[in-house]
Design a protein around this motif. Sequence first.
Motif, PDB file in Angstrom:
ATOM      1  N   ALA A  45      73.101 -45.299  25.050  1.00  0.00           N
ATOM      2  CA  ALA A  45      73.599 -43.920  25.035  1.00  0.00           C
ATOM      3  C   ALA A  45      72.860 -43.063  26.059  1.00  0.00           C
ATOM      4  N   TYR A  46      71.690 -43.517  26.482  1.00  0.00           N
ATOM      5  CA  TYR A  46      70.878 -42.776  27.458  1.00  0.00           C
ATOM      6  C   TYR A  46      71.125 -43.245  28.892  1.00  0.00           C
ATOM      7  N   ARG A  47      72.032 -44.186  29.079  1.00  0.00           N
ATOM      8  CA  ARG A  47      72.227 -44.795  30.397  1.00  0.00           C
ATOM      9  C   ARG A  47      73.179 -43.971  31.259  1.00  0.00           C
ATOM     10  N   ASN A  48      72.856 -43.907  32.539  1.00  0.00           N
ATOM     11  CA  ASN A  48      73.666 -43.191  33.523  1.00  0.00           C
ATOM     12  C   ASN A  48      74.477 -44.151  34.385  1.00  0.00           C
ATOM     13  N   PRO A  49      75.503 -43.657  35.077  1.00  0.00           N
ATOM     14  CA  PRO A  49      76.301 -44.520  35.956  1.00  0.00           C
ATOM     15  C   PRO A  49      75.486 -45.189  37.071  1.00  0.00           C
ATOM     16  N   ASP A  50      74.330 -44.602  37.460  1.00  0.00           N
ATOM     17  CA  ASP A  50      73.517 -45.220  38.511  1.00  0.00           C
ATOM     18  C   ASP A  50      72.664 -46.370  37.992  1.00  0.00           C
ATOM     19  N   SER A  63      66.462 -33.239  30.530  1.00  0.00           N
ATOM     20  CA  SER A  63      67.168 -33.495  31.785  1.00  0.00           C
ATOM     21  C   SER A  63      67.968 -34.794  31.711  1.00  0.00           C
ATOM     22  N   PRO A  64      69.212 -34.775  32.179  1.00  0.00           N
ATOM     23  CA  PRO A  64      70.037 -35.987  32.101  1.00  0.00           C
ATOM     24  C   PRO A  64      69.736 -37.019  33.185  1.00  0.00           C
ATOM     25  N   GLU A  65      69.025 -36.621  34.244  1.00  0.00           N
ATOM     26  CA  GLU A  65      68.853 -37.525  35.386  1.00  0.00           C
ATOM     27  C   GLU A  65      68.102 -38.796  35.008  1.00  0.00           C
ATOM     28  N   SER A  66      68.418 -39.852  35.714  1.00  0.00           N
ATOM     29  CA  SER A  66      67.727 -41.124  35.499  1.00  0.00           C
ATOM     30  C   SER A  66      66.263 -41.000  35.900  1.00  0.00           C
ATOM     31  N   GLN A  67      65.408 -41.602  35.095  1.00  0.00           N
ATOM     32  CA  GLN A  67      63.982 -41.588  35.354  1.00  0.00           C
ATOM     33  C   GLN A  67      63.436 -43.011  35.233  1.00  0.00           C
ATOM     34  N   PRO A  68      62.509 -43.386  36.133  1.00  0.00           N
ATOM     35  CA  PRO A  68      61.929 -44.728  36.058  1.00  0.00           C
ATOM     36  C   PRO A  68      61.290 -45.029  34.711  1.00  0.00           C
ATOM     37  N   LEU A  69      60.501 -44.076  34.179  1.00  0.00           N
ATOM     38  CA  LEU A  69      59.832 -44.304  32.901  1.00  0.00           C
ATOM     39  C   LEU A  69      60.835 -44.562  31.792  1.00  0.00           C
ATOM     40  N   PHE A  70      61.898 -43.763  31.742  1.00  0.00           N
ATOM     41  CA  PHE A  70      62.893 -43.932  30.680  1.00  0.00           C
ATOM     42  C   PHE A  70      63.612 -45.274  30.811  1.00  0.00           C
ATOM     43  N   SER A  71      63.799 -45.707  32.042  1.00  0.00           N
ATOM     44  CA  SER A  71      64.465 -46.995  32.275  1.00  0.00           C
ATOM     45  C   SER A  71      63.571 -48.149  31.847  1.00  0.00           C
ATOM     46  N   VAL A  72      62.267 -48.010  32.071  1.00  0.00           N
ATOM     47  CA  VAL A  72      61.315 -49.015  31.579  1.00  0.00           C
ATOM     48  C   VAL A  72      61.280 -48.986  30.053  1.00  0.00           C
ATOM     49  N   MET A  73      61.308 -47.795  29.468  1.00  0.00           N
ATOM     50  CA  MET A  73      61.325 -47.680  28.006  1.00  0.00           C
ATOM     51  C   MET A  73      62.550 -48.371  27.415  1.00  0.00           C
ATOM     52  N   ALA A  74      63.687 -48.253  28.084  1.00  0.00           N
ATOM     53  CA  ALA A  74      64.903 -48.926  27.620  1.00  0.00           C
ATOM     54  C   ALA A  74      64.705 -50.437  27.620  1.00  0.00           C
ATOM     55  N   LEU A  75      64.138 -50.954  28.705  1.00  0.00           N
ATOM     56  CA  LEU A  75      63.848 -52.393  28.791  1.00  0.00           C
ATOM     57  C   LEU A  75      62.899 -52.830  27.678  1.00  0.00           C
ATOM     58  N   GLU A  76      61.824 -52.071  27.496  1.00  0.00           N
ATOM     59  CA  GLU A  76      60.826 -52.412  26.478  1.00  0.00           C
ATOM     60  C   GLU A  76      61.447 -52.446  25.086  1.00  0.00           C
TER      61      GLU A  76
END
Length: 298
Positions: A45-50, A63-76
């Motif tokens: 639900a937190y994923r963006n088209p990019d 903020s809705p923009e993609s962030q490296p930390l949030f993307s790592v958190m998703a992986l974790e």
Amino acid sequence: MKLSKVDYIKARNFILTNARMIERRLFEFYFENGDNTGVFHAVYAYRNPDGGFGHGMEPDTASPESQPLFSVMALETLDEVGYLNADLIQKDFMPYFERITTENGGIPWMFKPISSYPCEEHFKTVKEWAALSTTAPLLGILEKYNLNLPWMKKAEQFVWSEIDRIKEKHVFCYLCIPRWLMFLKYTRNQEKAKQTIHDLKHWILADGVLCKDLSDDGWGLYGKPHSLNYAPSPKSILSPIFSQETIDADIKTLINRQKSDGRWDTWYGISEGTKLEWAGIQTLSVLKALKHYDRIEK
């Protein structure tokens, strides 16, 4: 000491009525036989088209923009519940990470939000250079799933150089250290990893790292760690450095810090709503640790 059934139910009800969907699905996974598919959908639900993840996956920013930390958190999170696999990593995650990789091979911690969404002040002044706390866990996950990508070679050089540069400077941050451990556990260079783990153990036990003031409202939060922050499970790599007496004392203190409505609190939050979100995150974290140490009454 164990968390009583009554207090466990209070914590359960706090999460199910106040926490975000992602914490509710994680709670169901860990405590009520929920499946990992629900966690996957909550994460995505937190994923963006990019291909990156945003939308306040950490509640300090809306903020809705993609962030490296949030993307790592998703992986974790997906790794934590056993949903992750090599194909998913390559298809859904690596294009974004490769796109934001810096010249030195690492990925940034965060980018300054370009929108006007509310966020904590430290996001507005963030340095957008490569960070160990995001690059190391990503590399560790790639190693864990036996991926061998060209991206990994320069990233590994960056991670080792940052470990040598930073040394004990971030050891107070219990959010960073587990991310180091993901890399150190799975890197192919185990000789170097063992030495670094040895150094980490030494640094963590140094005077002034663990918060010994049990009356401090920040005990166990950012910058004021206790033993369970570094060893949330008896199987944790760092658990052998703490005596059973220390673990027992910190578990007792942790249980006694539960609030009357069932939550464990933080001082984080840019609004009353995000303070509840942080409390949901913290309450789930405490319950997981107590479960790992078998400290919840059946």
